[in-house]
Design a protein around this motif. Structure first.
Motif, short mmCIF file in Angstrom:
data_model
loop_
_atom_site.label_atom_id
_atom_site.label_comp_id
_atom_site.label_asym_id
_atom_site.label_seq_id
_atom_site.Cartn_x
_atom_site.Cartn_y
_atom_site.Cartn_z
N ALA A 149 1.07 -0.74 -0.08
CA ALA A 149 -0.12 0.01 -0.17
C ALA A 149 1.64 1.37 -0.10
N ASP A 150 0.24 2.61 -0.88
CA ASP A 150 0.94 3.61 -0.65
C ASP A 150 0.09 5.08 0.45
N ASP A 151 -0.54 4.75 0.90
CA ASP A 151 -1.09 5.36 1.72
C ASP A 151 0.18 5.57 3.22
N SER A 152 -0.31 6.99 3.62
CA SER A 152 0.92 7.44 4.77
C SER A 152 0.14 8.74 4.73
N PRO A 153 0.24 8.93 6.04
CA PRO A 153 -0.90 10.76 6.69
C PRO A 153 -0.59 11.66 5.09
N GLY A 154 -1.77 11.83 5.56
CA GLY A 154 -1.47 13.62 4.64
C GLY A 154 -1.52 13.17 3.17
N ARG A 155 -1.28 12.16 2.15
CA ARG A 155 -0.35 11.55 1.50
C ARG A 155 -2.15 11.76 0.58
N GLU A 156 -2.35 11.96 -1.02
CA GLU A 156 -3.58 12.37 -1.01
C GLU A 156 -3.37 11.04 -2.52
N ILE A 157 -2.32 11.60 -3.41
CA ILE A 157 -2.49 10.64 -4.84
C ILE A 157 -1.15 10.27 -5.04
N CYS A 158 -0.91 9.62 -5.36
CA CYS A 158 -0.13 8.56 -6.32
C CYS A 158 -0.69 8.57 -8.12
N MET A 159 0.46 9.37 -8.62
CA MET A 159 0.54 9.21 -9.93
C MET A 159 2.00 8.07 -10.77
N LEU A 160 1.71 7.83 -11.55
CA LEU A 160 2.30 6.26 -12.40
C LEU A 160 1.76 6.69 -14.49
N LEU A 161 3.24 7.17 -14.24
CA LEU A 161 3.20 7.57 -15.77
C LEU A 161 4.27 6.57 -16.37
N TYR A 162 3.49 5.66 -17.37
CA TYR A 162 4.03 4.94 -18.36
C TYR A 162 5.45 5.23 -19.23
N LEU A 163 6.54 5.29 -19.15
CA LEU A 163 6.95 5.61 -20.90
C LEU A 163 7.62 4.35 -21.85
N ASN A 164 7.07 3.55 -21.81
CA ASN A 164 7.17 2.13 -22.45
C ASN A 164 6.76 1.96 -24.00
N LYS A 165 7.39 2.41 -25.07
CA LYS A 165 7.29 2.60 -26.66
C LYS A 165 6.93 0.83 -27.06
N ASP A 166 5.99 0.82 -27.80
CA ASP A 166 5.69 -0.50 -28.84
C ASP A 166 5.26 -1.11 -27.53
N TRP A 167 4.85 -1.12 -26.35
CA TRP A 167 4.51 -2.50 -25.30
C TRP A 167 3.91 -3.73 -26.16
N ARG A 220 10.51 -2.50 -18.50
CA ARG A 220 9.57 -0.99 -18.04
C ARG A 220 9.80 -0.28 -17.33
N TYR A 221 9.28 1.39 -18.13
CA TYR A 221 9.93 2.56 -17.37
C TYR A 221 8.42 3.38 -17.15
N ASN A 222 8.42 3.78 -15.49
CA ASN A 222 7.77 5.00 -15.59
C ASN A 222 8.26 5.70 -14.59
N VAL A 223 7.33 6.77 -13.99
CA VAL A 223 7.27 7.67 -13.79
C VAL A 223 6.62 7.52 -12.57
N THR A 224 6.75 7.68 -10.68
CA THR A 224 5.89 7.60 -9.50
C THR A 224 6.40 8.81 -9.00
N SER A 225 5.27 9.02 -8.56
CA SER A 225 5.14 11.03 -7.81
C SER A 225 3.77 11.44 -6.43
N TRP A 226 4.23 10.92 -5.50
CA TRP A 226 3.49 10.96 -4.40
C TRP A 226 2.83 12.48 -4.42
N TYR A 227 1.99 12.71 -3.61
CA TYR A 227 1.30 14.11 -3.21
C TYR A 227 0.34 14.10 -2.27
N TRP A 228 0.95 14.93 -1.80
CA TRP A 228 0.42 15.61 -0.28
C TRP A 228 -0.70 16.84 -0.43
N SER A 229 -1.56 16.37 0.87
CA SER A 229 -2.84 18.15 0.65
C SER A 229 -2.07 18.76 1.86
N GLU A 230 -2.37 19.48 2.77
CA GLU A 230 -1.72 20.68 3.19
C GLU A 230 -2.13 20.22 4.57
#
Length: 230
Positions: A149-167, A220-230
């Motif tokens: 799980a990626d849950d954590s206090p205040g963490r609201e959003i997880c983003m995954l962006l895939y960068l795999n051409k011709d997958w 397999r390439y990706n970006v992972t990014s986590w975001y928090w609220s106030e």
């Protein structure tokens, strides 16, 4: 200009918000969110071998060193993958484009978009080191991301962006959410596919299917990014 503006008009944002509200886990999959030509430049950087270092996480500790990792039972290991190493000085190097993209993902424009989609105010005001929460990763056939799980206090959003051409389907590497009622949600890591989800929502535990060892596609390439609220 990193975003595909046609994917961020008001009607599109309303549709994304409805998808988040209606799905379990709370998620939306957006294909073509970013300018593909700009992403092509990023992929060229990621394919350079010198920018990568192996990363290990266990269920009891993150960023496990090699000595401890060797003593960690297989059942306690949940991540083995490569992490992109940010260059210290890259103004005139190809890596500058990749670094600029990571910075965009933590900038006001993109975080404002996320705030609208999830109807929550996203900010880095209380995040000590925002940059470590957005990075490139890659998986080979020897690597794995087991259920967690990626849950954590205040963490609201997880983003995954895939960068795999011709997958292709036989390349494996699908993201799988546990979902609900024994109905997992499986998402292929296709090029310029963005997955946004609430890590605290029901059914958001997830894992990654193995990358095929028989494929000519090495990573397999990706970006992972986590975001928090106030």
């Amino acid at each position: 200009m990193w975003l595909n503006k046609q994917q961020t008009i008001r009607s599109a944002i309303r549709a994304y918000r409805k998808a988040v509200q209606r799905s379990t886990p709370s998620l939306v999959v957006i294909d073509g969110l970013f300018d593909p030509a700009r992403l092509d430049e990023v992929v060229t950087v990621l394919q350079q071998e010198q920018h990568w270092s192996t990363q290990h996480h266990s269920y009891s500790a993150l960023y496990v060193n090699n000595e401890t990792w060797q003593k960690t039972p297989d059942t306690e290991r949940f991540v083995q993958r490569d992490l992109w190493l940010r260059p210290l000085l890259c103004t005139n190097s190809p890596a500058a484009t990749a670094l600029a993209f990571l910075q965009f993902l933590r900038g006001d424009e993109f975080m404002s978009l996320l705030s609208k989609i999830f109807d929550v105010q996203i900010t880095d005001i209380n995040v000590a080191k925002p940059e470590i929460n957005t990075n490139f990763f890659r998986l080979s056939a020897r690597d794995f991301v087991n259920q967690h799980a990626d849950d954590s206090p205040g963490r609201e959003i997880c983003m995954l962006l895939y960068l795999n051409k011709d997958w292709q389907d036989h390349n494996g590497g699908e993201l799988v959410f546990i979902g609900q009622n024994e109905q997992p949600v499986t998402i292929a890591p296709l090029y310029n596919r963005c997955v946004l989800f609430d890590p605290s929502s029901e059914g958001s535990e997830h894992w990654v299917k193995p990358v095929s060892g028989d494929s000519a596609v090495a990573y397999r390439y990706n970006v992972t990014s986590w975001y928090w609220s106030e």
